[in-house]
Design an enzyme around this catalytic site. Structure first.
Site, PDB file in Angstrom:
ATOM      1  N   HIS A  28       0.850  -1.211  -0.142  1.00 56.15           N
ATOM      2  CA  HIS A  28      -0.116  -0.035   0.072  1.00 56.15           C
ATOM      3  C   HIS A  28       0.966   1.368  -0.015  1.00 56.15           C
ATOM      4  CE1 HIS A  28       1.016   0.806   4.192  1.00 56.15           C
ATOM      5  NE2 HIS A  28       0.966  -0.713   4.375  1.00 56.15           N
ATOM      6  N   GLY A  29       0.234   2.214  -0.304  1.00 54.27           N
ATOM      7  CA  GLY A  29       0.897   3.630  -0.289  1.00 54.27           C
ATOM      8  C   GLY A  29       0.962   3.901   1.182  1.00 54.27           C
ATOM      9  N   THR A  31       1.031   6.008   4.673  1.00 54.70           N
ATOM     10  CA  THR A  31       0.127   6.239   5.672  1.00 54.70           C
ATOM     11  C   THR A  31       0.694   7.156   6.690  1.00 54.70           C
ATOM     12  OG1 THR A  31       0.429   4.299   6.963  1.00 54.70           O
ATOM     13  CG2 THR A  31      -0.725   3.835   5.277  1.00 54.70           C
ATOM     14  N   ARG A  77      -6.218   1.805   3.889  1.00 54.55           N
ATOM     15  CA  ARG A  77      -4.688   1.957   3.082  1.00 54.55           C
ATOM     16  C   ARG A  77      -4.723   0.911   1.871  1.00 54.55           C
ATOM     17  NH1 ARG A  77      -3.183  -0.335   8.073  1.00 54.55           N
ATOM     18  NH2 ARG A  77      -2.109  -2.180   7.946  1.00 54.55           N
ATOM     19  N   GLU A 104      -2.680  -7.146   6.868  1.00 51.80           N
ATOM     20  CA  GLU A 104      -1.342  -7.022   7.388  1.00 51.80           C
ATOM     21  C   GLU A 104      -1.098  -8.053   8.603  1.00 51.80           C
ATOM     22  OE1 GLU A 104       1.718  -7.115   7.392  1.00 51.80           O
ATOM     23  OE2 GLU A 104       2.746  -5.163   7.712  1.00 51.80           O
TER      24      GLU A 104
END
Length: 256
Positions: A28-29, A31, A77, A104
């Site tokens: 993901h990008g 956060t 996210r 996660e």
């Protein structure tokens, strides 16, 4: 960097190859937790403004790659990374399917806590002074050893939390079981569509632990936000189909 760098991207995967499935396993990008250096796990931290800009850049780097499907974990996210990347890539109409098994690792009582302090605590618990020392000792298996240490330490409960056992840190086996279940299902779904490329957005630790199972010679590096590892799926088996944790698509996206 300008968008002219896009020619460096290895888009040599034929999206119409019948029966061939390539999973673009993507972290993901960036956060708010990444920016504050906090443990995330199952906690739902959003992308930052910088993170969204990075995801859109990543998406621009994906232009020209056709995805037959897109999947992500069940955290904000994950979904926002997949959605904004697809929109920027030109596939705004592709529906994103959510699978909680792609989330996660669960860090239990240690979620939301200072990352450096927490990782040092876990390394000390294992008898090592630092993460660098632990990596030197455990090598490619560091993420697996660390997750199992999180599990044992959380059960001992030095933080004095009242979490139920099922809410405490997972074992590596638990993470691998759900990741393999999710990715196998995604691979079979793509095969049923005739094959092709699949965007899969997940998280760093869970992706690392899955990838080290693909071969004894695979040493998975730390994963930057929007890094991609391409994995082929066929006959119920996975194999690497490109470099580990590549930033080629982010780099190819250039600056707006």
């Amino acid at each position: 960097m300008t968008n002219g760098a896009s020619s460096a991207v290895s888009n040599n995967l034929d999206p119409d190859s019948t029966g061939r499935v390539t999973l673009f396993l993507t972290r993901h990008g960036r956060t708010t937790a990444n920016s504050m250096r906090l443990m995330q796990g199952w906690s739902d931290f959003p992308l930052t403004k910088e993170g969204r800009e990075g995801v859109r850049r990543f998406g621009r780097g994906l232009r020209g790659i056709h995805f037959v499907s897109a999947w992500c974990g069940n955290l904000t996210r994950h979904y926002d990374t997949a959605r904004e990347a697809l929109d920027a890539s030109g596939q705004k109409d592709l529906r994103i399917q959510v699978d909680p098994d792609l989330r996660e690792d669960n860090f239990g009582s240690y979620e939301g806590r200072d990352e450096i302090e927490t990782l040092t605590t876990v390394c000390n618990y294992m008898g090592y002074e630092s993460r660098d020392q632990l990596r030197e000792a455990k090598g490619r298996m560091i993420s697996a050893y660390m997750q199992d240490a999180f599990h044992r330490l959380d059960l001992e409960n030095p933080l004095g939390t009242d979490l139920a056992p099922e809410d405490r840190a997972e074992t590596t086996e638990q993470v691998l079981t759900r990741m393999k279940r999710a990715l196998t299902g995604i691979g079979e779904d793509a095969l049923a569509r005739g094959g092709g490329n699949v965007l899969v957005v997940s998280s760093g630790m869970s992706l690392q632990q899955f990838l080290i199972t693909l071969g004894d010679d695979i040493d998975v590096p730390d994963m930057a936000n929007t890094s991609v590892t391409k994995v082929a799926y066929a006959n119920g088996r996975f194999s690497l189909a490109g470099p580990l944790a590549s930033m080629e698509y982010f780099q190819a996206g250039g600056e707006e």
